[in-house]
Design a protein around this motif. Structure first.
Motif, PDB file in Angstrom:
ATOM      1  N   SER A 257      42.918  43.027  37.944  1.00 15.82           N
ATOM      2  CA  SER A 257      43.817  41.962  37.729  1.00 15.82           C
ATOM      3  C   SER A 257      43.337  40.753  36.933  1.00 15.82           C
ATOM      4  O   SER A 257      44.114  40.289  36.141  1.00 15.82           O
TER       5      SER A 257
ATOM      6  N   ASP B   2      42.806  37.781  37.951  1.00 17.76           N
ATOM      7  CA  ASP B   2      43.744  36.811  38.274  1.00 17.76           C
ATOM      8  C   ASP B   2      43.163  36.131  39.746  1.00 17.76           C
ATOM      9  O   ASP B   2      43.351  36.725  40.615  1.00 17.76           O
TER      10      ASP B   2
ATOM     11  N   ARG C 272      45.730  35.859  42.419  1.00 23.00           N
ATOM     12  CA  ARG C 272      46.097  36.890  43.085  1.00 23.00           C
ATOM     13  C   ARG C 272      44.921  37.210  44.313  1.00 23.00           C
ATOM     14  O   ARG C 272      45.492  37.748  45.333  1.00 23.00           O
TER      15      ARG C 272
END
Length: 645
Positions: free
Chosen positions: A611, A613, A616
């Protein structure tokens, strides 16, 4: 308030009581011994004197108070002198108790004035001789004399002083005492004991001179016979409610040679001890305890030697268990504690890390040890500035890495941390490498930062030390180790620990603290508490199925377990103290080559690769922003301005 004493127990001291109307109201609902007989006599006297309803009610309340004092003294007859403590109505209460046969009249006529009443023209001041009639010790034999005796010596010692010559005792070497064959009255009973076992000690037992017992000289203390092959007879057990005057540690090594090779079923127990032992056997049967026979043997010896009517000191139980491998203490202490028969020792329940920290600080020179102790108190949030709370278990590893450095500085002649310079700090840090260097650097920076803030040191020599990355670079787990890891794990506990670490990235220390109440199989959630915060895990099909298998196995294996933790073991499942599962067990249930920390890092790193991220990662695993950015940086170094080394 006026708790009933042990009947027949002679009080060591008589303390005047302060009895008021509040005392009468507090005892209004309590049943008192002898009330029915005394109330019948009170009704007769009230009819003779024509007492009003209010006067009869007041006299009845004072009579209940006098009977409560009698129960508190533990005597069948109330001493007449104690009637002085009543608020009023003493003469009437004396008449009632005399007719009821519940009063021990004084040898001389007694005027029932309250103690401590000031002198008046009709009541002269207390004489010096009367003031000296309080309990005290004899000037010669040092025996305690009860109240009411005149002079500074007991009656037998006064007789010795009239009949015998005085000199220095051959045993205790005290001078000016009346002697018989070279010994004074207190050392005379020890003549046989000193002849059998000569010793340099001159201890004597405490004597209480009471006007009861046989007359004549004190009998000599007999010499213990050599232990024979037979079983020693148990001592007289203390009565229920009887407290010890002195607490003396028992020496179990003298009893165990007589019990070796014998069946403890041969020990003759009282009825109360037999019932207690049967209850203990039933509890062990329900718990399916693996050490059943050793625990029963321990309690059997304790019940035989100490009885089952009074509380047993916890220190004695652990001392007994240390004498042989066939004796256990923990389960016996828990059983006796639940039944109110254990006298707990606070020293046995102290934090082990705290004890180690105190002994380590005591070994340092005084100024240096005091400064380090201030640092420990500060990071325990006990200083002037509020900081993050650290437990003693967290502080011990820090002090472990700091201890060799402090010892080296103390041997070099450093008496205070104010003498430490930048050169000293860099020398000890450069002598280490890797994880040890990073850990020592963190501890030194914390030590001098806290002490400078507390104005203990003038400067911080570790202020600009480079710590590096204390977490290191996470590494992925080889795929060949992850393949079939669940199938090769033999225990349901190991499979659940692996799936929580490898799928949901739960740290090992949090695995041990998860509670069963935080699991909701219907909704498929598991709540993990992190201080005041909560992190919710949403269980997928694999984790849900393995969790159900573990709960089913736990219920079949330990149906009587009340431990609230989700993960339990053979030792913790049926332990009344409900401890968490041990760290060693979690480590041993994981396959060789794998660790729970490595599986957690591999899971977070894999998610960071997919990801990239950090938000997240924070929502999925409940980690902080710095940790999330650290994993994203490792997974995607090309997206950062600083490349990892």
């Amino acid at each position: 308030m006026l708790e009933p004493g042990v009947w027949g127990q002679i009080p060591l001291f008589t303390i005047p009581r302060t009895l008021t109307n509040d005392t009468i109201r507090a005892l209004s609902e309590r049943p008192v011994s002898g009330w029915d007989n005394a109330k019948a006599v009170l009704d007769e006297i009230a009819a003779e004197r024509g007492l009003s309803r209010g006067a009869r009610y007041r006299t009845a309340a004072l009579l209940r108070l006098a009977l409560a004092v009698r129960a508190a003294e533990g005597t069948r007859l109330l001493p007449e002198v104690l009637l002085r403590d009543l608020p009023d109505g003493r003469n009437t209460i004396r008449l009632v108790l005399q007719r009821a046969g519940l009063l021990a009249s004084a040898p001389q006529p007694l005027r029932l004035f309250r103690t401590g009443r000031p002198a008046s023209p009709t009541r002269p001041a207390t004489s010096r001789a009367a003031r000296c009639r309080s309990p005290r010790s004899c000037a010669d034999c040092q025996a305690w004399m009860p109240s009411g005796q005149y002079g500074s010596r007991c009656t037998p010692c006064q007789h010795w002083r009239e009949k015998l010559a005085r000199g220095a005792c051959a045993r205790c070497h005290r001078d000016g005492l009346p002697l018989r064959k070279g010994r004074y009255r207190g050392c005379r009973p020890y003549r046989l004991l000193d002849e059998a076992r000569p010793t340099t000690s001159c201890y004597t037992q405490l004597l209480i001179d009471v006007p009861t017992g046989i007359s004549g000289p004190l009998p000599p203390i007999p010499v213990d016979e050599l232990p024979g092959p037979g079983l020693l007879s148990a001592p007289t057990h203390a009565a229920a409610g009887q407290e010890q005057l002195f607490v003396i540690q028992r020496d179990w090594t003298r009893l165990l040679p007589h019990l070796r090779g014998r069946n403890t079923a041969e020990l003759v127990l009282t009825g109360t001890a037999t019932r207690l032992l049967e209850d203990f056997k039933q509890v062990l049967h329900e718990r399916r305890s693996p050490s059943r026979n050793t625990n029963i043997r321990t309690l059997n010896i304790l019940a035989y030697w100490c009885g089952a009517e009074t509380a047993i000191p916890e220190r004695d139980i652990y001392d007994l268990a240390r004498t042989g491998p066939d004796l256990k203490a923990k389960t016996v202490c828990q059983f006796l504690r639940d039944r109110g028969l254990l006298f707990q020792d606070p020293d046995l329940h102290r934090d082990g890390a705290l004890t180690w920290i105190e002994s380590t600080l005591a070994a340092l020179p005084e100024p240096l040890g005091d400064e380090v102790e201030q640092w420990v108190e500060a990071i325990r949030s006990q200083g002037r500035h509020e900081v993050e709370l650290h437990s003693y278990g967290d502080i011990r590893p820090y002090l472990t890495s700091l201890k060799p450095v402090l010892t080296e500085w103390a041997e070099a002649g450093v008496l205070s941390l104010r003498e430490i310079t930048r050169h000293h700090v860099e020398t000890v840090v450069n002598a280490h490498s890797g994880r040890a260097r990073r850990k020592l650097t963190v501890v030194l920076r914390s030590l001098f930062k806290v002490l400078k803030r507390a104005r203990v040191v003038f400067r911080d020599p570790a202020q600009h030390l480079s710590v590096g990355n204390p977490k290191g670079i996470p590494k992925p787990v080889p795929s060949d180790l992850l393949t079939n890891a669940l199938q090769q794990t033999k225990t349901p506990l190991g499979r659940l620990a692996i799936v929580l670490a490898a799928v949901h990235a739960v740290p090992r220390h949090e695995l041990r603290t998860i509670m069963t109440r935080d699991l909701d199989l219907a909704r498929g959630t598991l709540v993990i508490h992190r201080g005041l915060l909560r992190h919710t895990l949403y269980l997928e099909e694999l984790t849900h199925r393995i969790t159900v298998d573990w709960l089913d196995y736990r219920h079949r294996r330990w149906p009587a377990s009340t431990n609230p933790h989700l993960l339990v073991s053979q030792r913790s499942a049926l332990d009344p103290d409900h401890p968490p599962v041990g760290k060693t067990l979690l480590r041993s249930d994981v396959l060789r080559g794998l660790t729970l920390a490595g599986l957690r890092q591999d899971r977070i790193l894999n998610e960071a690769v997919e990801s990239a991220d950090p938000l997240r990662l924070m929502r999925l695993f409940g980690i902080k922003e710095a940790t999330a950015m650290h994993y994203v940086t490792v997974a995607h170094p090309e997206r950062t301005a600083r490349l990892p080394r």
